[in-house]
Motif scaffolding. Structure first.
Motif, PDB file in Angstrom:
ATOM      1  N   GLU A   1     -10.388  -1.301 -11.910  1.00  0.00           N
ATOM      2  CA  GLU A   1     -10.227  -1.130 -10.464  1.00  0.00           C
ATOM      3  C   GLU A   1     -11.228  -1.994  -9.698  1.00  0.00           C
ATOM      4  O   GLU A   1     -10.907  -2.519  -8.614  1.00  0.00           O
ATOM      5  CB  GLU A   1     -10.376   0.344 -10.094  1.00  0.00           C
ATOM      6  N   ILE A   2     -12.426  -2.149 -10.233  1.00  0.00           N
ATOM      7  CA  ILE A   2     -13.409  -3.046  -9.612  1.00  0.00           C
ATOM      8  C   ILE A   2     -12.884  -4.483  -9.626  1.00  0.00           C
ATOM      9  O   ILE A   2     -12.976  -5.208  -8.621  1.00  0.00           O
ATOM     10  CB  ILE A   2     -14.758  -2.955 -10.350  1.00  0.00           C
TER      11      ILE A   2
ATOM     12  N   GLU B   1       0.812  -1.214   0.000  1.00  0.00           N
ATOM     13  CA  GLU B   1       0.000   0.000   0.000  1.00  0.00           C
ATOM     14  C   GLU B   1       0.846   1.265   0.000  1.00  0.00           C
ATOM     15  O   GLU B   1       0.327   2.378  -0.163  1.00  0.00           O
ATOM     16  CB  GLU B   1      -0.928   0.033   1.220  1.00  0.00           C
TER      17      GLU B   1
ATOM     18  N   LEU C   1     -10.144  -4.825  -7.032  1.00  0.00           N
ATOM     19  CA  LEU C   1     -10.695  -4.871  -5.672  1.00  0.00           C
ATOM     20  C   LEU C   1     -11.319  -6.227  -5.400  1.00  0.00           C
ATOM     21  O   LEU C   1     -11.138  -6.800  -4.315  1.00  0.00           O
ATOM     22  CB  LEU C   1     -11.742  -3.759  -5.507  1.00  0.00           C
TER      23      LEU C   1
ATOM     24  N   LEU D   1     -19.075  -3.943  -6.936  1.00  0.00           N
ATOM     25  CA  LEU D   1     -18.190  -3.908  -5.774  1.00  0.00           C
ATOM     26  C   LEU D   1     -17.271  -2.701  -5.917  1.00  0.00           C
ATOM     27  O   LEU D   1     -16.379  -2.682  -6.768  1.00  0.00           O
ATOM     28  CB  LEU D   1     -17.369  -5.198  -5.706  1.00  0.00           C
ATOM     29  N   THR D   2     -17.496  -1.664  -5.107  1.00  0.00           N
ATOM     30  CA  THR D   2     -16.690  -0.454  -5.194  1.00  0.00           C
ATOM     31  C   THR D   2     -16.229  -0.028  -3.805  1.00  0.00           C
ATOM     32  O   THR D   2     -16.687  -0.543  -2.789  1.00  0.00           O
ATOM     33  CB  THR D   2     -17.490   0.702  -5.829  1.00  0.00           C
ATOM     34  N   ASP D   3     -15.309   0.935  -3.797  1.00  0.00           N
ATOM     35  CA  ASP D   3     -14.912   1.590  -2.557  1.00  0.00           C
ATOM     36  C   ASP D   3     -14.863   3.092  -2.835  1.00  0.00           C
ATOM     37  O   ASP D   3     -15.256   3.553  -3.912  1.00  0.00           O
ATOM     38  CB  ASP D   3     -13.563   1.058  -2.043  1.00  0.00           C
ATOM     39  N   ASP D   4     -14.392   3.867  -1.878  1.00  0.00           N
ATOM     40  CA  ASP D   4     -14.389   5.326  -2.047  1.00  0.00           C
ATOM     41  C   ASP D   4     -13.544   5.755  -3.239  1.00  0.00           C
ATOM     42  O   ASP D   4     -13.898   6.706  -3.956  1.00  0.00           O
ATOM     43  CB  ASP D   4     -13.873   6.005  -0.767  1.00  0.00           C
ATOM     44  N   ASP D   5     -12.405   5.086  -3.460  1.00  0.00           N
ATOM     45  CA  ASP D   5     -11.539   5.456  -4.579  1.00  0.00           C
ATOM     46  C   ASP D   5     -12.218   5.176  -5.921  1.00  0.00           C
ATOM     47  O   ASP D   5     -12.148   5.987  -6.846  1.00  0.00           O
ATOM     48  CB  ASP D   5     -10.212   4.697  -4.505  1.00  0.00           C
TER      49      ASP D   5
ATOM     50  N   ASP E   1     -15.447   4.941  -6.467  1.00  0.00           N
ATOM     51  CA  ASP E   1     -16.637   5.783  -6.618  1.00  0.00           C
ATOM     52  C   ASP E   1     -16.313   7.174  -7.160  1.00  0.00           C
ATOM     53  O   ASP E   1     -17.208   7.865  -7.664  1.00  0.00           O
ATOM     54  CB  ASP E   1     -17.366   5.916  -5.276  1.00  0.00           C
TER      55      ASP E   1
ATOM     56  N   LEU F   1     -10.124  -8.728  -2.382  1.00  0.00           N
ATOM     57  CA  LEU F   1     -11.059  -9.117  -1.317  1.00  0.00           C
ATOM     58  C   LEU F   1     -11.613 -10.523  -1.498  1.00  0.00           C
ATOM     59  O   LEU F   1     -12.309 -11.026  -0.613  1.00  0.00           O
ATOM     60  CB  LEU F   1     -12.223  -8.114  -1.269  1.00  0.00           C
TER      61      LEU F   1
END
Length: 242
Positions: free
Chosen positions: A193-194, A36, A197, A155-159, A161, A201
């Protein structure tokens, strides 16, 4: 001047694992930064000594190029957000060290071309010169609209979105070829990116069959665009070999 080849997909976790594997027995593995923090990984390589392993240097330079692309992408998004918020090109230019309105606009255009080229894994000359051929606009608009409609099922996260408002805006304004190429790049980048991720995960990238179908459509669109682009002529290489 020779241009760097397109970077291509970069898997930071795999690069860090390669570096760690090469130093498994030298007592430095406990100091290895997490994936990271790519910059810390680069600094780790530089701290290995005056003559690090050539593969370590190659991996670290790949991380630097990937980080530079991410920063350029963030700057471009901020410039676009500033324009949507009503900021002038002159005001935005002053914030990035450019005095003139025209210079700021040109800078944003260059960033857009370079980020788009990198996201599509194409030479930037292809984007600037139009040698990639016309974007299949009807197909692009169809899959972009479907992606927006099914966004809540992905399936998303803040980045991830962050891509959503840009795609929505371009759906309304994608009239020029540059805007169409930018829309294609943002749709493709969001889906990649999806997928990343989901792999990290170990979860499905979508919660419904309809959303999975949209992801497959974007991947197919991406693959067709990449395979349809002819390799650029390497005139400079030919001149150098004469």
């Amino acid at each position: 001047m020779l241009k760097p080849e397109p970077l291509g997909p970069v898997k930071v976790v795999e690069i860090v694992a390669q570096i760690a594997e090469r130093h498994r027995g030298d007592g430095r593995l406990s100091e290895m930064p997490e994936p990271e923090h790519p910059r810390a990984v680069v600094e780790f390589v530089l701290a290995l000594g005056k003559k690090p392993h050539p593969r370590d240097v190659a991996d670290a330079l790949t991380l630097v190029r990937a980080e530079r692309l991410e920063l350029d992408s963030l700057e471009l998004r901020l410039l676009q957000a500033g324009r949507r918020s009503g900021m002038s090109w002159r005001a935005l230019g002053a914030l990035v060290g450019i005095r003139s309105r025209a210079g700021a606009h040109k800078h944003a255009k260059r960033l857009g071309e370079e980020v788009t080229a990198a996201r599509l894994h194409l030479p930037v000359e292809v984007i600037r010169g139009g040698t990639a051929g016309p974007v299949q606009l009807a197909e692009l608009l169809q899959i972009a609209r479907a992606l927006v409609e099914r966004w809540s099922e992905l399936l998303t996260d803040d980045d991830i979105d962050i891509w959503y408002p840009g795609i929505v805006d371009l759906l309304e304004t994608a009239q020029t070829r540059t805007q169409q190429v930018s829309l294609a790049a943002q749709v493709i980048d969001a889906v990649e990116e999806i997928d990343d991720l989901a792999a990290r995960l170990q979860q499905p990238p979508a919660s419904t069959k309809a959303a999975l179908f949209v992801l497959q459509a974007v991947r197919g669109f991406r693959d067709r665009r990449r395979t349809a682009v002819p390799a650029p002529r390497r005139q400079q290489d030919a001149d150098a070999s004469d």
